[in-house]
Design an enzyme around this catalytic site. Sequence first.
Site, short mmCIF file in Angstrom:
data_model
loop_
_atom_site.label_atom_id
_atom_site.label_comp_id
_atom_site.label_asym_id
_atom_site.label_seq_id
_atom_site.Cartn_x
_atom_site.Cartn_y
_atom_site.Cartn_z
N CYS A 172 9.09 45.80 -28.72
CA CYS A 172 9.31 47.06 -29.54
C CYS A 172 8.79 48.12 -28.33
O CYS A 172 9.16 48.20 -27.49
CB CYS A 172 9.02 47.21 -30.84
SG CYS A 172 9.48 48.85 -31.40
N ASP A 229 20.18 46.12 -34.97
CA ASP A 229 19.00 46.77 -34.86
C ASP A 229 19.67 48.54 -34.97
O ASP A 229 20.24 48.95 -34.10
CB ASP A 229 18.53 46.83 -33.50
CG ASP A 229 16.95 47.37 -33.48
OD1 ASP A 229 16.87 48.47 -34.17
OD2 ASP A 229 16.25 46.82 -32.56
N HIS A 261 16.20 44.62 -35.52
CA HIS A 261 15.11 44.73 -35.06
C HIS A 261 13.65 43.67 -35.17
O HIS A 261 13.80 43.13 -36.47
CB HIS A 261 14.24 46.16 -35.20
CG HIS A 261 13.39 46.74 -34.41
ND1 HIS A 261 13.52 46.98 -32.97
CD2 HIS A 261 12.20 46.84 -34.50
CE1 HIS A 261 12.28 47.41 -32.43
NE2 HIS A 261 11.35 47.08 -33.35
#
Length: 293
Positions: A172, A229, A261
Site C-alpha cells: 500500500c 481495489d 486491496h
Amino acid sequence: MNDLMRDAESLLGKSLSDGVDRRDFLKTALGTGFAAATLPVAAQNVIKTDTAGLTAGTITIQVNGQDVPVYRAQPEGKTNLPVILVISEIFGVHEHIADVARRFAKQGYLALAPDLFIRQGDPTKVASIADLQRDIISKTPDAQVFADLDAVVAWARANGGNGDKIAITGFCWGGRITWLYAAHNPAIKAGVAWYGRLKGDVNANFPRHPIDVAGTLKAPVLGLYGAKDTGIPLDTVAAMEAALALGPSKSQIVLYPNSGHAFHADYRPSYVEADARDGWRRALAWLMQHNVI
C-alpha cells in the site's frame, strides 16, 4: 480515496458480513488507535514465522541525528547476503511486517523494515483516521523517506549485505514508495510493489507518483494489484502499464481478478489466501530472475 482511507476500508469487509454496523466497527477498530488494525482475521489465517536459524530484532540507524528503528531479520551467522527493504503500510512496522521480513530471511535475505514515520509519530497510537492523515502521513515527505532508506542501504552494505544485490518491496503506502525508491536509488536491482497507489495530487512533500517515473524507471518492478481495489482504479493500472511499456525497466503488473486491496495482509479481512500465496511465489521468482538472491 487515499492510501489511508483505502486501508481502513479494507478492514470493514468481515465486520459488515457479520452484521456489525459500519460506523460502530470504525469507532471500535480505529477510534482507539491503529493497534486494532493488527488484530487477526482468524487464527488459522495468520502466518507466524519463527526465528529459528535467524538473527532477528530491532536495530537503530542514525540518519541526520535521528535514531531510526529498523526491524532486521537475516540468516544467523551469514554474510554477503542479498538485501531486501520491506516497506510497511500506513500502520507502520507492526508484527505482520516483521513477519514478512522473517519470511524473506528464511529465504536467505538480509531483510530490513525501517520505521519511516519515526519523526512524525506512532501510527498505532493515533486516535483517528483524520489525525493519522493530518499528523503523520501527510507530514512524511518522500525526500525524508528516501534519505532514511539510503541510510538503511548503507548500513546493509557495511553489515553483511551484498551491495550488488539490493531489492525493495512494500505494501500500500509502501507499494507506492517501492516504485519511487526504485527510481531514486540506482543500487536497487529489483522491486515488488503490492497494491501501491499509482497516481495522486502533487505537492512539496509528494512531488511525484509512480506514474511519473514509469517511463524512466530502470530497475524492474513487479506490481501486484487487485482488480476489486476500489481505491486504485483499473484505468490508473492500465495507464501505468502503458507508461512502463515505453521505458527500459521491463517492469510488469499482475492483476488479480478476485482480490481487492491488501489481499496479502493475512491479519486482516481483506486477505485472499490463494492470491497472497501466488503473489509471494511470484515475488520470490521475480527477485531470483533479476539476480537478487
